[in-house]
Design an enzyme around this catalytic site. Structure first.
Site, PDB file in Angstrom:
ATOM      1  N   CYS A 183      -0.456  -5.960  -5.625  1.00  0.00           N
ATOM      2  CA  CYS A 183      -1.664  -6.046  -4.797  1.00  0.00           C
ATOM      3  C   CYS A 183      -2.868  -5.774  -5.701  1.00  0.00           C
ATOM      4  O   CYS A 183      -2.955  -4.701  -6.316  1.00  0.00           O
ATOM      5  CB  CYS A 183      -1.573  -4.994  -3.698  1.00  0.00           C
ATOM      6  SG  CYS A 183      -3.055  -4.873  -2.675  1.00  0.00           S
TER       7      CYS A 183
ATOM      8  N   CYS B  49      -5.765 -12.534  -5.396  1.00  0.00           N
ATOM      9  CA  CYS B  49      -5.122 -11.780  -4.310  1.00  0.00           C
ATOM     10  C   CYS B  49      -3.709 -12.330  -4.213  1.00  0.00           C
ATOM     11  O   CYS B  49      -3.507 -13.558  -4.244  1.00  0.00           O
ATOM     12  CB  CYS B  49      -5.878 -12.007  -2.998  1.00  0.00           C
ATOM     13  SG  CYS B  49      -5.004 -11.376  -1.540  1.00  0.00           S
TER      14      CYS B  49
HETATM   15  N1  DGL Z   1      -2.536  -8.836  -1.299  1.00  0.00           N
HETATM   16  C1  DGL Z   1      -3.627  -8.033  -1.550  1.00  0.00           C
HETATM   17  C2  DGL Z   1      -4.313  -8.249  -2.883  1.00  0.00           C
HETATM   18  O1  DGL Z   1      -3.726  -8.772  -3.801  1.00  0.00           O
HETATM   19  C3  DGL Z   1      -4.522  -7.496  -0.477  1.00  0.00           C
HETATM   20  C4  DGL Z   1      -4.686  -8.201   0.842  1.00  0.00           C
HETATM   21  C5  DGL Z   1      -5.329  -7.292   1.881  1.00  0.00           C
HETATM   22  O2  DGL Z   1      -4.598  -6.451   2.424  1.00  0.00           O
HETATM   23  O3  DGL Z   1      -6.538  -7.415   2.115  1.00  0.00           O
HETATM   24  O4  DGL Z   1      -5.441  -7.853  -3.056  1.00  0.00           O
END
Ligand code: DGL
Length: 275
Positions: A74, A188
């Protein structure tokens, strides 16, 4: 620490499964324990203190479960909390994910790179530092796409998404292309699941980058350096993935996980102490 211990993989929700797929390809002999912090998503819209608190709680869970490494799949949690997690758990092998700014800058001919990420990642001090240290006169333009996270979590068939999908995907890309970018960074981990959709709005000659393969290779290097790779003796484990969620809606989440991974997966709930 046992070489047979699992590798912990964590995201706010299901986006980190895109990194998990690259990890499974790179490390087919390993066991993975995936935690989706679904009760607390979207991280991108939370304060950095909130995300730090959750990241430390999930790291505690992985340490309690005896994982041999933790992949923070993440960008938002990595930018907000990786330093703090390393301070709290200095013995834990921790691999984070950051937007692929360096490869994007190496690739751009126009000198303009576009980053699609969460608001949390884009406003973080570590993202700003990364850009400042690498840009050398090139432009890095950014757009936050919270609706793309929602789209991956809920799926295109969800009633909230009806008739909106193409506009939701096209709009942020259009904004970046209008600024002359020739490289798009998917900053993301949810976004690689939208790759085909994204590709249909990106003209030829524009590159789209993500970080899954680099993270998987880095995980292999870190485990190898610590002497913790599982034996690569030809016996791929039959059951090598457990998925837990902090949300109680495990039925619906199991369906989404199975859809995204293209294999049946039963999601269980994370113990209450970590939710
Ligand atoms: N998948 C996440 C990232 O790479 C975050 C998504 C979220 O919860 O806003 O930042």
């Amino acid at each position: 620490m046992s070489i047979h211990a699992p590798i912990g993989v964590y995201d706010s929700g299901l986006g980190g499964l895109s990194i998990l797929q690259d990890l499974q390809r790179e490390l087919p002999y390993e066991h993975f324990l995936y935690v989706a912090d679904s009760a607390h998503l979207p991280y991108g819209e939370r304060s950095s203190d909130y995300v730090r608190e959750r990241a430390l709680t999930i790291a505690r869970f992985f340490v309690d479960r005896g994982v041999k490494a933790m992949v923070v799949a993440c960008n938002t949690a990595t930018t907000a909390a990786a330093t703090l997690m390393r301070e709290h758990f200095p013995d834990l092998i921790l691999i984070g994910v950051e937007p692929a700014i360096k490869p994007a800058l190496a690739l751009t001919r126009a000198g303009n790179v576009g980053v699609l990420a969460t608001a949390g990642t884009l406003r973080s001090a570590s993202f700003r530092r990364l850009c400042e240290s690498l840009a050398e006169g090139r432009r890095i333009v950014t757009v936050a796409c919270p609706s793309w996270v929602e789209l991956v979590e809920q799926g295109e068939a969800h009633p909230d998404m009806q008739g909106r999908v193409d506009t939701l995907i096209a709009e942020p890309i259009r904004k970046l292309l209008a600024q002359g970018v020739d490289v798009l960074v998917l900053g993301c981990t949810h976004f690689p699941f939208l790759r085909d959709r994204i590709a249909s709005h990106v003209p030829e000659g524009i590159s789209v980058l993500d970080t899954g393969v680099a993270v998987a290779r880095q995980t292999r290097r870190r485990l190898a350096a610590a002497g913790l790779l599982a034996p690569e003796d030809g016996t791929v484990p039959e059951f090598s993935l457990s998925v837990l969620s902090s949300s109680g809606e495990t039925e619906a989440i199991s369906l989404r996980v199975s859809h995204l991974l293209r294999q049946p997966v039963r999601v269980a709930q994370l113990a209450a102490a970590y939710c």
